[in-house]
Design a protein around this motif. Structure first.
Motif, short mmCIF file in Angstrom:
data_model
loop_
_atom_site.label_atom_id
_atom_site.label_comp_id
_atom_site.label_asym_id
_atom_site.label_seq_id
_atom_site.Cartn_x
_atom_site.Cartn_y
_atom_site.Cartn_z
N VAL A 47 0.85 -1.20 0.00
CA VAL A 47 0.00 0.00 0.00
C VAL A 47 0.88 1.24 0.00
O VAL A 47 0.66 2.17 -0.78
N LEU A 48 1.88 1.26 0.84
CA LEU A 48 2.80 2.39 0.91
C LEU A 48 3.51 2.61 -0.42
O LEU A 48 3.63 3.75 -0.90
N GLY A 49 3.97 1.53 -1.04
CA GLY A 49 4.65 1.64 -2.33
C GLY A 49 3.74 2.19 -3.41
O GLY A 49 4.18 3.01 -4.24
N LEU A 50 2.49 1.78 -3.41
CA LEU A 50 1.54 2.30 -4.40
C LEU A 50 1.28 3.80 -4.19
O LEU A 50 1.20 4.56 -5.16
N ILE A 51 1.19 4.21 -2.94
CA ILE A 51 0.99 5.63 -2.64
C ILE A 51 2.21 6.42 -3.08
O ILE A 51 2.08 7.46 -3.74
N ALA A 52 3.39 5.94 -2.75
CA ALA A 52 4.62 6.65 -3.10
C ALA A 52 4.81 6.71 -4.61
O ALA A 52 5.25 7.73 -5.15
N ALA A 53 4.48 5.64 -5.32
CA ALA A 53 4.68 5.59 -6.76
C ALA A 53 3.67 6.46 -7.52
O ALA A 53 3.95 6.89 -8.64
N ALA A 54 2.52 6.73 -6.90
CA ALA A 54 1.48 7.50 -7.58
C ALA A 54 1.94 8.91 -7.92
O ALA A 54 1.55 9.46 -8.95
N GLY A 55 2.72 9.52 -7.05
CA GLY A 55 3.21 10.87 -7.32
C GLY A 55 2.16 11.95 -7.15
O GLY A 55 2.42 13.11 -7.41
N LYS A 56 0.97 11.56 -6.74
CA LYS A 56 -0.11 12.51 -6.48
C LYS A 56 -1.06 11.83 -5.49
O LYS A 56 -0.94 10.63 -5.25
N PRO A 57 -2.00 12.56 -4.94
CA PRO A 57 -2.93 11.93 -3.99
C PRO A 57 -3.66 10.75 -4.64
O PRO A 57 -4.05 10.80 -5.80
N VAL A 58 -3.80 9.68 -3.87
CA VAL A 58 -4.45 8.48 -4.37
C VAL A 58 -5.59 8.08 -3.42
O VAL A 58 -5.43 8.14 -2.20
N LYS A 59 -6.71 7.72 -3.99
CA LYS A 59 -7.88 7.33 -3.21
C LYS A 59 -7.81 5.85 -2.85
O LYS A 59 -7.16 5.06 -3.53
N ALA A 60 -8.49 5.49 -1.77
CA ALA A 60 -8.46 4.10 -1.29
C ALA A 60 -8.94 3.12 -2.36
O ALA A 60 -8.35 2.05 -2.54
N TYR A 61 -10.00 3.47 -3.08
CA TYR A 61 -10.49 2.54 -4.10
C TYR A 61 -9.54 2.42 -5.28
O TYR A 61 -9.47 1.36 -5.91
N ASP A 62 -8.75 3.45 -5.56
CA ASP A 62 -7.71 3.33 -6.58
C ASP A 62 -6.63 2.36 -6.10
O ASP A 62 -6.08 1.58 -6.90
#
Length: 164
Positions: A47-62
């Motif tokens: 989960v942390l890696g996905l948030i960090a890789a997004a580069g912008k705010p990410v929603k829980a369902y994403d």
């Protein structure tokens, strides 16, 4: 009490300073967990890696959708528990106004920071200016209010979108 002191010793207001390599960011959080006697489980790390890789705010369902692509399936409660842990430990921030999550630029310390959120490209800039948090805390206390947390989000256009 709201913690506003930054151990890195300076206010950082340059948005380009905060570009993280997702893998290095997860490693920094793993080290912070080890230092605190916590365990960064594989799900929490994912989960942390996905948030960090997004580069912008990410929603829980994403996050759920991305995890389904990688794992085949993930139950919402497990993702929400991972988010709760990461929030409680100060490794991520929740942007209430857009109901999304971003990685914290200084995962080794707990702090309150205002965010500048672009309404066009959805970039979120972690504005580390201790004066803002201190002033809010002082104003609240002057009114007899005992603050426990701060959430300050300013919406508008980032420099790139405003120039376009």
């Amino acid at each position: 009490m709201v913690r506003t002191a930054h151990q890195h010793g300076h206010d950082c207001t340059d948005p380009t300073h905060h570009v993280h390599d997702a893998g290095a960011y997860v490693q920094a959080v793993e080290q912070a967990c080890a230092d605190r006697g916590l365990r960064l489980t594989p799900l929490r790390a994912q989960v942390l890696g996905l948030i960090a890789a997004a580069g912008k705010p990410v929603k829980a369902y994403d996050l759920l959708d991305a995890m389904k692509e990688e794992n085949g399936s993930s139950a919402p409660p497990t993702v929400y528990r991972a988010l709760e842990f990461l929030l409680e430990q100060g490794f991520i921030h929740r942007l209430a106004s857009v109901n999304a999550f971003v990685g914290c630029h200084h995962p080794n310390e707990r702090h309150s920071v205002p965010f500048l959120i672009c309404d066009n490209c959805h970039a979120a800039i972690e504005l580390e200016d201790e004066r803002i948090c201190t002033l809010l805390d002082q104003q609240a206390r002057a009114l007899g209010f005992a603050p426990r947390a701060q959430t300050l989000e300013v919406h508008g256009l980032c420099a790139a979108c405003a120039a376009a």
